[in-house]
Scaffold this motif. Structure first.
Motif, PDB file in Angstrom:
ATOM      1  N   ARG A   1       4.849  61.613  64.544  1.00  0.00           N
ATOM      2  CA  ARG A   1       3.970  60.773  63.720  1.00  0.00           C
ATOM      3  C   ARG A   1       2.966  61.639  62.941  1.00  0.00           C
ATOM      4  NH1 ARG A   1       2.376  57.954  67.658  1.00  0.00           N
ATOM      5  NH2 ARG A   1       0.225  58.670  67.915  1.00  0.00           N
ATOM      6  N   THR A   2       2.422  62.627  63.612  1.00  0.00           N
ATOM      7  CA  THR A   2       1.428  63.499  62.985  1.00  0.00           C
ATOM      8  C   THR A   2       2.045  64.363  61.888  1.00  0.00           C
ATOM      9  OG1 THR A   2       0.172  63.595  65.047  1.00  0.00           O
ATOM     10  CG2 THR A   2      -0.287  65.309  63.422  1.00  0.00           C
ATOM     11  N   THR A   3       3.189  64.972  62.200  1.00  0.00           N
ATOM     12  CA  THR A   3       3.813  65.882  61.230  1.00  0.00           C
ATOM     13  C   THR A   3       4.361  65.143  60.026  1.00  0.00           C
ATOM     14  OG1 THR A   3       5.848  65.792  62.559  1.00  0.00           O
ATOM     15  CG2 THR A   3       4.403  67.666  62.908  1.00  0.00           C
ATOM     16  N   LEU A   4       5.085  64.066  60.252  1.00  0.00           N
ATOM     17  CA  LEU A   4       5.630  63.308  59.126  1.00  0.00           C
ATOM     18  C   LEU A   4       4.514  62.695  58.292  1.00  0.00           C
ATOM     19  CD1 LEU A   4       8.746  61.532  60.709  1.00  0.00           C
ATOM     20  CD2 LEU A   4       8.723  63.482  59.155  1.00  0.00           C
ATOM     21  N   GLY A   5       3.457  62.260  58.955  1.00  0.00           N
ATOM     22  CA  GLY A   5       2.319  61.671  58.237  1.00  0.00           C
ATOM     23  C   GLY A   5       1.638  62.679  57.327  1.00  0.00           C
ATOM     24  N   ARG A   6       1.500  63.915  57.798  1.00  0.00           N
ATOM     25  CA  ARG A   6       0.813  64.941  57.003  1.00  0.00           C
ATOM     26  C   ARG A   6       1.694  65.489  55.891  1.00  0.00           C
ATOM     27  NH1 ARG A   6      -1.695  69.205  61.095  1.00  0.00           N
ATOM     28  NH2 ARG A   6      -3.103  69.762  59.433  1.00  0.00           N
ATOM     29  N   MET A   7       3.009  65.345  56.065  1.00  0.00           N
ATOM     30  CA  MET A   7       3.930  65.870  55.060  1.00  0.00           C
ATOM     31  C   MET A   7       3.770  65.168  53.715  1.00  0.00           C
ATOM     32  SD  MET A   7       7.535  66.584  56.907  1.00  0.00           S
ATOM     33  CE  MET A   7       7.733  67.912  58.061  1.00  0.00           C
ATOM     34  N   PHE A   8       3.487  63.878  53.780  1.00  0.00           N
ATOM     35  CA  PHE A   8       3.423  63.095  52.549  1.00  0.00           C
ATOM     36  C   PHE A   8       1.995  62.941  52.012  1.00  0.00           C
ATOM     37  CE2 PHE A   8       7.213  61.678  54.881  1.00  0.00           C
ATOM     38  CZ  PHE A   8       8.174  62.040  53.938  1.00  0.00           C
ATOM     39  N   ARG A   9       1.060  63.684  52.647  1.00  0.00           N
ATOM     40  CA  ARG A   9      -0.327  63.616  52.213  1.00  0.00           C
ATOM     41  C   ARG A   9      -0.622  64.800  51.299  1.00  0.00           C
ATOM     42  NH1 ARG A   9      -4.045  64.057  57.048  1.00  0.00           N
ATOM     43  NH2 ARG A   9      -2.743  62.322  57.728  1.00  0.00           N
ATOM     44  N   LYS A  10      -0.874  64.536  50.044  1.00  0.00           N
ATOM     45  CA  LYS A  10      -1.110  65.595  49.069  1.00  0.00           C
ATOM     46  C   LYS A  10      -2.545  66.107  49.184  1.00  0.00           C
ATOM     47  CE  LYS A  10       2.800  65.985  46.873  1.00  0.00           C
ATOM     48  NZ  LYS A  10       3.513  67.258  46.850  1.00  0.00           N
ATOM     49  N   ARG A  11      -2.672  67.429  49.212  1.00  0.00           N
ATOM     50  CA  ARG A  11      -4.008  68.016  49.240  1.00  0.00           C
ATOM     51  C   ARG A  11      -3.901  69.463  48.773  1.00  0.00           C
ATOM     52  NH1 ARG A  11      -5.577  70.002  55.273  1.00  0.00           N
ATOM     53  NH2 ARG A  11      -6.739  71.446  53.997  1.00  0.00           N
ATOM     54  N   ASP A  12      -5.014  70.023  48.352  1.00  0.00           N
ATOM     55  CA  ASP A  12      -5.054  71.412  47.906  1.00  0.00           C
ATOM     56  C   ASP A  12      -5.629  72.277  49.017  1.00  0.00           C
ATOM     57  OD1 ASP A  12      -4.059  70.885  45.340  1.00  0.00           O
ATOM     58  OD2 ASP A  12      -6.054  70.267  44.651  1.00  0.00           O
ATOM     59  N   ALA A  13      -5.167  73.505  49.056  1.00  0.00           N
ATOM     60  CA  ALA A  13      -5.683  74.446  50.054  1.00  0.00           C
ATOM     61  C   ALA A  13      -6.756  75.310  49.417  1.00  0.00           C
ATOM     62  CB  ALA A  13      -4.542  75.324  50.567  1.00  0.00           C
ATOM     63  N   SER A  14      -7.593  75.870  50.251  1.00  0.00           N
ATOM     64  CA  SER A  14      -8.631  76.770  49.757  1.00  0.00           C
ATOM     65  C   SER A  14      -7.998  78.082  49.300  1.00  0.00           C
ATOM     66  CB  SER A  14      -9.659  77.037  50.857  1.00  0.00           C
ATOM     67  OG  SER A  14      -9.017  77.645  51.974  1.00  0.00           O
ATOM     68  N   ASP A  15      -8.771  78.913  48.619  1.00  0.00           N
ATOM     69  CA  ASP A  15      -8.266  80.205  48.147  1.00  0.00           C
ATOM     70  C   ASP A  15      -7.792  81.045  49.330  1.00  0.00           C
ATOM     71  OD1 ASP A  15      -8.886  79.509  45.593  1.00  0.00           O
ATOM     72  OD2 ASP A  15     -10.794  80.577  45.538  1.00  0.00           O
ATOM     73  N   GLY A  16      -6.634  81.708  49.146  1.00  0.00           N
ATOM     74  CA  GLY A  16      -6.094  82.573  50.191  1.00  0.00           C
ATOM     75  C   GLY A  16      -5.414  81.832  51.313  1.00  0.00           C
ATOM     76  N   ALA A  17      -5.222  80.519  51.156  1.00  0.00           N
ATOM     77  CA  ALA A  17      -4.577  79.719  52.206  1.00  0.00           C
ATOM     78  C   ALA A  17      -3.560  78.780  51.572  1.00  0.00           C
ATOM     79  CB  ALA A  17      -5.622  78.920  52.973  1.00  0.00           C
ATOM     80  N   ILE A  18      -2.777  78.124  52.424  1.00  0.00           N
ATOM     81  CA  ILE A  18      -1.810  77.131  51.971  1.00  0.00           C
ATOM     82  C   ILE A  18      -2.019  75.852  52.772  1.00  0.00           C
ATOM     83  CG2 ILE A  18      -0.086  78.818  51.201  1.00  0.00           C
ATOM     84  CD1 ILE A  18       1.378  78.511  53.809  1.00  0.00           C
ATOM     85  N   THR A  19      -1.463  74.747  52.285  1.00  0.00           N
ATOM     86  CA  THR A  19      -1.646  73.479  52.995  1.00  0.00           C
ATOM     87  C   THR A  19      -0.810  73.472  54.272  1.00  0.00           C
ATOM     88  OG1 THR A  19       0.201  72.358  51.918  1.00  0.00           O
ATOM     89  CG2 THR A  19      -1.933  72.302  50.777  1.00  0.00           C
ATOM     90  N   PRO A  20      -1.159  72.607  55.247  1.00  0.00           N
ATOM     91  CA  PRO A  20      -0.349  72.507  56.472  1.00  0.00           C
ATOM     92  C   PRO A  20       1.119  72.192  56.175  1.00  0.00           C
ATOM     93  CG  PRO A  20      -2.443  71.428  56.807  1.00  0.00           C
ATOM     94  CD  PRO A  20      -2.395  71.809  55.346  1.00  0.00           C
ATOM     95  N   PHE A  21       1.398  71.348  55.162  1.00  0.00           N
ATOM     96  CA  PHE A  21       2.775  71.016  54.802  1.00  0.00           C
ATOM     97  C   PHE A  21       3.488  72.232  54.225  1.00  0.00           C
ATOM     98  CE2 PHE A  21       5.746  69.275  51.469  1.00  0.00           C
ATOM     99  CZ  PHE A  21       6.743  68.926  52.371  1.00  0.00           C
TER     100      PHE A  21
END
Length: 465
Positions: free
Chosen positions: A49-69
């Motif tokens: 539930r947590t992983t699939l839920g976060r996969m479809f949530r669009k967000r930007d990552a901070s500099d030098g990082a990437i999103t959890p998805f």
């Protein structure tokens, strides 16, 4: 000379993947499972539930990082590769259908192992001189254990650099060229005499594409994998389910052969594969080659994630092993076993066995689609392991030489396309085992921290998740 290298490698490989290794891999997985009260089973619905839920949530990552998805896609890019196609076929041919059962067992325990790896990697990650988040086994060893254990971090990184050229690149490119040439010859586009030229052209194209993506840094790798991985996984799953549905009447007997072959291989293989140990060895080693649970490599990608909740990101580790092994590897095994394709037990086999399962069911036309799927799988693996190798060499030396490493890594694609890599597969399996040793020791020593973080997340801070 080659004969001597092969003899030495076989001796090392048999030791690494022998009984002691099986005890370590199963032992650490079981130990972590017991200490977390089989978190991978108790919290499996929450993990999905947590992983699939976060996969479809669009967000930007901070500099030098990437999103959890993007982190999970980069990790899946490396895990969902030729091990799912060629690796499973090889495990069945050498270890019998029972190897699939042991692949399942190792995956069940591996879900907890990978959860621990990802959780520790995010908790102990740090920023490098370029402002990028870096982490993985070498960092959770350095930041989580006392100085007397720091040699394990350098061992892991050294084995990692040596492994990526074979496991992550040359063998993957070799699989791409084999699949493409097979499909082109099927349609009489090229002849056997044209294969060396075809291989060279493919190698150069792959090298250029890999260089363009890897030299763009972790963000560009993540941007490519987040688009490629979901597409290629769904494409292959649909193709495989079609084979199973068209051969549904054979499925019960296939599962009987898997279960019987796990404990009495000779009863299923006609005596060719007579050792239960061989069935276990091939199932576990090819399973780890595919899902990387115990290797620690996947955690390197997750350490780049822009998140303040290590345990929540750790749930992606459970999801990855489940997707990679329980879903995709099982589908590959069922395609081979239920399609009626001829399996010569005791002889090495690879992607051609899986392709045969598809073509027997759908016809020759599907060879183009399977070749395309294999190219996507292998190319994504090359990208994922390119990041792993860069992080390992950065840890050993400095981030200033990662660009040179990535350029050299890209050029290896030409070697992988043009050389005979029969021995390379075996060497890759050996180095995988060598990488696992320092990582498994570290996981055992840091198991208390995993338990502490897990309890804290689910009893306290996790309430606001």
């Amino acid at each position: 000379m080659l004969q001597l290298i092969e003899t030495i490698n076989n001796a090392v490989n048999n030791f690494i993947w022998g009984v002691p290794a099986m005890i370590c891999i199963f032992g650490v997985g079981l130990y972590l499972s017991l200490r977390t009260r089989f978190l991978q089973i108790r919290k499996f619905p929450y993990a999905i539930r947590t992983t699939l839920g976060r996969m479809f949530r669009k967000r930007d990552a901070s500099d030098g990082a990437i999103t959890p998805f993007q982190a999970v896609c980069t990790a899946l890019a490396a895990t969902v590769g030729t091990g799912n196609i060629a690796g499973v076929a090889g495990a069945i041919a050498i270890g019998g259908p029972g190897a699939v059962f042991w692949m399942w067992v190792s995956a069940l325990l591996g879900m907890c192992t990978k959860f621990a790896e990802v959780t520790l990697a995010v908790f102990y990650h740090e920023k490098n001189a370029n402002g990028e988040l870096v982490g993985g086994p070498m960092y959770y060893i350095k930041n989580g254990l006392s100085k007397k254990w720091h040699f394990l971090a350098y061992l892991f990184a050294a084995f990692g650099v040596l492994t990526v050229f074979g496991t992550g690149n040359a063998t993957q490119v070799n699989t791409i060229t084999t699949a493409v040439n097979s499909a082109l010859m099927n349609y009489h586009v090229i002849s056997k005499d044209a294969i060396p030229t075809s291989n060279l052209i493919q190698g150069i194209i792959i090298a250029v594409l890999v260089a363009l993506i890897l030299l763009g840094g972790v963000k560009r790798i993540a941007q490519v994998t987040e688009k490629l991985v979901p597409f290629m996984a769904l494409f292959y799953i649909v193709l495989a389910i079609g084979v199973i549905l068209l051969n549904l009447n054979r499925i019960p007997s296939v599962f009987v052969s898997i279960l019987e072959g796990a404990f009495r291989p000779s009863a299923v293989t006609g005596g060719i594969v007579g050792s239960m140990l061989m069935s276990v060895k091939k199932g576990v080693s090819r399973g780890i080659f595919s899902n990387e649970a115990g290797l620690g490599t996947g955690s390197i990608a997750h350490a780049c994630a822009d998140t303040k909740k290590p345990v929540k990101q750790g749930m992606f580790g459970i999801f990855e092993v489940f997707t990679d092994t329980i879903v995709i590897c099982t589908l590959t095994a069922l395609v081979i076993l239920c399609s009626g394709t001829s399996i010569i037990y005791g002889q090495a086999a690879g992607a051609e066995l899986t392709i045969s399962g598809f073509t027997l069911t759908y016809g020759n036309w599907v060879s183009l689609l399977t070749a395309f799927a294999m190219c996507c799988f292998a190319f994504s693996t090359i990208l994922g392991w390119g990041l792993y190798g860069a992080r390992c060499i950065e840890f050993l030396f400095s981030e200033r030489i990662t660009k040179y490493f990535m350029a050299a890594y890209a050029l290896v694609a030409i070697l992988g396309a043009t050389a005979n890599l029969g021995l390379m597969w075996s060497i890759a399996e050996t180095f995988n085992g060598l990488m696992a040793i320092p990582n498994l020791i570290a996981l055992f020593l840091l198991s208390g921290k995993v338990v502490e973080l897990t309890k804290e997340y689910f009893s306290g801070e996790g309430k606001t998740r």
